[in-house]
Motif scaffolding. Sequence first.
Motif, PDB file in Angstrom:
ATOM      1  N   THR A 105      -6.556   7.747  -8.890  1.00  0.00           N
ATOM      2  CA  THR A 105      -7.950   7.719  -9.343  1.00  0.00           C
ATOM      3  C   THR A 105      -8.951   7.987  -8.229  1.00  0.00           C
ATOM      4  N   LEU A 106      -8.671   7.525  -7.007  1.00  0.00           N
ATOM      5  CA  LEU A 106      -9.636   7.665  -5.916  1.00  0.00           C
ATOM      6  C   LEU A 106      -9.211   8.678  -4.866  1.00  0.00           C
ATOM      7  N   GLY A 107      -7.940   9.044  -4.840  1.00  0.00           N
ATOM      8  CA  GLY A 107      -7.469  10.063  -3.907  1.00  0.00           C
ATOM      9  C   GLY A 107      -7.242  11.362  -4.649  1.00  0.00           C
ATOM     10  N   GLY A 108      -6.049  11.881  -4.523  1.00  0.00           N
ATOM     11  CA  GLY A 108      -5.653  12.996  -5.364  1.00  0.00           C
ATOM     12  C   GLY A 108      -5.956  14.373  -4.837  1.00  0.00           C
ATOM     13  N   LEU A 161      -3.085   1.023 -22.760  1.00  0.00           N
ATOM     14  CA  LEU A 161      -4.512   0.869 -22.474  1.00  0.00           C
ATOM     15  C   LEU A 161      -4.883   1.358 -21.069  1.00  0.00           C
ATOM     16  N   PRO A 162      -4.109   1.073 -20.003  1.00  0.00           N
ATOM     17  CA  PRO A 162      -4.473   1.638 -18.696  1.00  0.00           C
ATOM     18  C   PRO A 162      -4.490   3.162 -18.694  1.00  0.00           C
ATOM     19  N   LEU A 163      -3.514   3.789 -19.356  1.00  0.00           N
ATOM     20  CA  LEU A 163      -3.492   5.247 -19.402  1.00  0.00           C
ATOM     21  C   LEU A 163      -4.662   5.775 -20.233  1.00  0.00           C
ATOM     22  N   GLN A 164      -4.987   5.112 -21.325  1.00  0.00           N
ATOM     23  CA  GLN A 164      -6.136   5.517 -22.133  1.00  0.00           C
ATOM     24  C   GLN A 164      -7.434   5.367 -21.337  1.00  0.00           C
ATOM     25  N   LEU A 165      -7.533   4.313 -20.563  1.00  0.00           N
ATOM     26  CA  LEU A 165      -8.702   4.108 -19.718  1.00  0.00           C
ATOM     27  C   LEU A 165      -8.820   5.214 -18.674  1.00  0.00           C
ATOM     28  N   TYR A 166      -7.703   5.583 -18.074  1.00  0.00           N
ATOM     29  CA  TYR A 166      -7.728   6.670 -17.088  1.00  0.00           C
ATOM     30  C   TYR A 166      -8.173   7.983 -17.732  1.00  0.00           C
ATOM     31  N   CYS A 178       0.820  -1.219   0.000  1.00  0.00           N
ATOM     32  CA  CYS A 178       0.000   0.000   0.000  1.00  0.00           C
ATOM     33  C   CYS A 178       0.850   1.263   0.000  1.00  0.00           C
ATOM     34  N   MET A 179       2.081   1.152   0.470  1.00  0.00           N
ATOM     35  CA  MET A 179       2.982   2.307   0.443  1.00  0.00           C
ATOM     36  C   MET A 179       3.280   2.743  -0.988  1.00  0.00           C
ATOM     37  N   THR A 180       3.338   1.791  -1.902  1.00  0.00           N
ATOM     38  CA  THR A 180       3.738   2.094  -3.284  1.00  0.00           C
ATOM     39  C   THR A 180       2.567   1.973  -4.247  1.00  0.00           C
ATOM     40  N   SER A 181       1.356   2.159  -3.761  1.00  0.00           N
ATOM     41  CA  SER A 181       0.171   2.067  -4.605  1.00  0.00           C
ATOM     42  C   SER A 181      -0.085   3.430  -5.251  1.00  0.00           C
ATOM     43  N   PHE A 182       0.148   3.519  -6.555  1.00  0.00           N
ATOM     44  CA  PHE A 182       0.026   4.783  -7.266  1.00  0.00           C
ATOM     45  C   PHE A 182      -1.331   4.961  -7.929  1.00  0.00           C
ATOM     46  N   ALA A 183      -1.777   3.946  -8.688  1.00  0.00           N
ATOM     47  CA  ALA A 183      -3.002   4.091  -9.474  1.00  0.00           C
ATOM     48  C   ALA A 183      -4.217   4.309  -8.587  1.00  0.00           C
TER      49      ALA A 183
END
Length: 524
Positions: free
Chosen positions: A210-213, A480-485, A201-206
Amino acid sequence: MARRAQPIGASVWVGAAVAALILSLTLGTLGAVFLRAERFSALGPADWAAVRFTLMQATLSAFLSVALAVPVARALARRRFPGRGLLITLLGAPFILPVIVVVLGILAVFGRNGLLNSALGVVGIGPLSVYGLQGVLIAHVFFNLPLATRLILQGWLSIPAERFRLAASLGFAARDVTRWLERPMLRAVVPGAFMVIFVICMTSFAVALTLGGGPKATTVELAIYQAFRFEFDLSRAALLALVQFGLSAIAAALTLWVAVPSVSGAGLDRIVARWDARHRGLRLLDGAWIALAALFLILPLAMIVADGLRALFTLPPSVFAAAGRSVAVALGSAVLTLALALPLSLAAVRLGRGIAGGMMEGVGALAIAASPLVIGTGLFILLFPIADPVALALPVTAVVNAVMSLPFATRALVPALRDAEESYGKLARSLGMRGFTHLRLVLLPRLRRPIGFSAGLAAALSMGDLGVIALFADPSQATLPLQLYRLMAAYRMEQAAGAALLLLILSLGLFWLFDRGGRVDADA
């Protein structure tokens, strides 16, 4: 008796060269970050807030995942029912699922227009927000509850059946079994599970992207991304990357420190007959925990499939182009993972179980302490003066993803190599088999299963990566992940659902193809 000194073969030298390359990609990029970083006093209040939030969300995520996993694992350990094996197998699925896909599924269930808020609206309760800390926690629990359950379930299954039979002969009640058998096991297993999830969880970026920020829900990795992409402040990004590596390294060290030896002892591997859990109330309680856990894990994925099917065949060409780039990066990452993991694992086995072999294995696990964003930041700093990093976005992404997959590949390959060497090594050497002949005829046929699994895992993890590519890529190079974001950020949720289903199919499909390919005719 001491073993005779063996000459250092070519496999050890190749493994040493691979180890040097991995050290360059991890510690070398960290050194580049360190040289570019400013004094720690340069961190502002927002940066320290990101550090505090990172530690807080990782602690809460690990606590919730482990706390919920204990009753689920206990229920699975003492119940037998149709589909139990399939459910335990499915508990490993979230690990290879693309994070951004799961986030979309969580939004379909817990988002403003999701199933939960729709149900709450029927009874007159206002909508709940899934963004911020609560959204990060939900996503992290989704990913890590299955992992914690698997780890703790193994602890329960490691308690010998003879201990339970002895407890039954002594007239133990359920609370006595809990006190004398289960609590000591949990004391040995839970701290390690907690720290492993904490590091993840320390290195969870995506998830944070998407949900924080927001200002109150920014992690260190997200702060690195913002300093890099929006401000192009390389010094601040480098300093934050150094902080991130330090936090991850400390957490990884604590993971080893808190490990407690098992106290269960050995047994005869008999099936445990749990007389202490026959009470109807306990059966209902265990059934409720299993059903809730299954619903929590399956419902978001079911929503992805249901929503995505309607839009899968109406996606714009840019999505399929991004899918092609993702597949190419995933295949390249799988090949690079094996190219690095095989010689490294072989060298570790040839060097034996001493310090040298342990150090070689440790190099393979070094990526655990580094996040993709930290390595990506260091590579950008190194490449920026001599080349255009944006033009190298896809190759760099494949390389970093391969390095991040190494710990899992080496853990699969080293035990299999060691077994093959112990079983057939002396016979092969007595027949004059050396070098590539020994590798081709003796080792590779017995490594097909772990090779297939390692390649499939590397390809699936690379397919879902939204770390390094977010730093480097421009719109024409989006995976594809970046396009989805980007579809989600533009509120094109129907197309995002179709892209998510496509990403899910490709990720699971690549894993299945490699893993299945490694198992076909692999009888040796």
